[in-house]
Design an enzyme around this catalytic site. Structure first.
Site, PDB file in Angstrom:
ATOM      1  N   GLN A  14       0.883  -1.154  -0.054  1.00  0.00           N
ATOM      2  CA  GLN A  14       0.113   0.080  -0.196  1.00  0.00           C
ATOM      3  C   GLN A  14       0.826   1.195  -0.069  1.00  0.00           C
ATOM      4  OE1 GLN A  14      -3.325  -0.502  -0.022  1.00  0.00           O
ATOM      5  NE2 GLN A  14      -3.602   1.679  -0.591  1.00  0.00           N
ATOM      6  N   GLU A  33     -18.349   1.769  -4.843  1.00  0.00           N
ATOM      7  CA  GLU A  33     -17.432   0.810  -5.324  1.00  0.00           C
ATOM      8  C   GLU A  33     -18.230  -0.324  -5.482  1.00  0.00           C
ATOM      9  OE1 GLU A  33     -13.732   0.045  -3.336  1.00  0.00           O
ATOM     10  OE2 GLU A  33     -13.002   2.018  -3.667  1.00  0.00           O
TER      11      GLU A  33
HETATM   12 ZN   LIG Z   1     -11.324  -2.548  -2.961  1.00  0.00          ZN
END
Ligand SMILES: [Zn+2]
Length: 277
Positions: free
Chosen positions: A157, A249
């Site tokens: 990340q 999303e």
């Molecule tokens: Zn995701």
């Protein structure tokens, strides 16, 4: 005289025996009492079981070893990272309900035991059986789901975030502006749910774009209708963006366990609302 003396001495001997017996009884009663108190004390001192907290580096930094499990992975070989670690969840609570968002960061040393899927994807091994079943049933319905993103380590990340910052700086932004801009499109390390191993991005093979068009695909239609039966929720719904602070999303699924998933879907709430945070 003789008999009297004999009687007296036998009474004396009897009394002696009684006294000895009493002393013995007293002694054993004392021992039993002391032992009882000791065990009661121990029982009171035992704390409720806490999940083990791992302090090692991220699981992703460890080499993967072939798994002994014969269960077919989500289309692919299954491997389990060799760490003997448990998920660190906040306040020692339910590992399935861990909340990760910009306000609730995951520690850099967070580790999780993973099951490796195909395409070098991996997830928390504890939700693997439910995921496998969901994918199997989705395919059995004649659909083609594809997991395009899953567990991401803190390092990964960080790398994604740094790359974005670098790109923006190269385009002329100051370091500070670049960081602010990057944070709007890539989760700041520690704030991505993908770091828990409980989040997945699933798309339809026929449309692999991570945009709102995904919502109309047969795979998403099926997942949105059925995911709760396998313990998953659509984590960032369209009507909850003001609470999640994440844009809609229609591909990001999160494992929370079957009970929580059903309640969250029945009540049409998001994880933050379910947890009251
Ligand atoms: Zn995701």
């Amino acid at each position: 005289m003789n008999r009297k003396y004999q009687m007296k001495s036998s009474i004396r001997a009897n009394n002696k025996n009684i006294r000895r017996r009493r002393r013995l009884i007293g002694f054993f009663t004392g021992v039993i009492l002391a032992l009882s108190l000791f065990f009661i004390g121990q029982a009171l001192l035992i704390k409720p079981a806490q999940p083990a907290i791992a302090s090692n580096a991220s699981a992703a930094a460890q080499p993967a070893k072939p798994s002994k499990s014969t269960a077919s992975a989500v289309k692919g070989a299954s491997t389990v990272l060799p760490q003997d670690t448990a998920t660190k969840s906040p306040e020692g609570g339910d590992w399935r309900l861990i909340l990760v968002n910009p306000k609730n960061r995951l520690a850099a040393d967070f580790t999780v035991k993973l099951t490796k899927l195909s395409n070098s994807q991996s997830i928390d091994e504890r939700c693997y059986p439910d995921l496998q079943k969901m994918m199997d049933d989705c395919r059995a319905a004649g659909l083609h789901p594809l997991i395009c993103s899953s567990f991401r380590s803190y390092e990964k990340q960080q790398q994604l975030f740094d790359n974005k910052v670098k790109k923006l700086v190269a385009q002329g932004d100051s370091e500070e502006t670049a960081r602010k801009k990057a944070a709007t499109v890539i989760a700041v390390p520690g704030t991505s749910e993908h770091q828990t191993g409980l989040a997945l991005d699933i798309v339809d093979l026929s449309n692999q774009n991570l945009d709102e068009s995904q919502a109309k695909t047969p795979v998403q239609q099926w997942l949105m209708k059925n995911c709760m039966n396998y313990g998953f929720i659509l984590r960032y719904p369209e009507d909850k963006t003001d609470i999640t602070n994440i844009t809609y999303e229609p591909w990001h699924y999160r494992y929370v366990g079957k009970d929580a998933a059903k309640e969250i879907c029945d009540k049409n709430i998001c994880l933050e609302e379910y947890l009251g945070r």
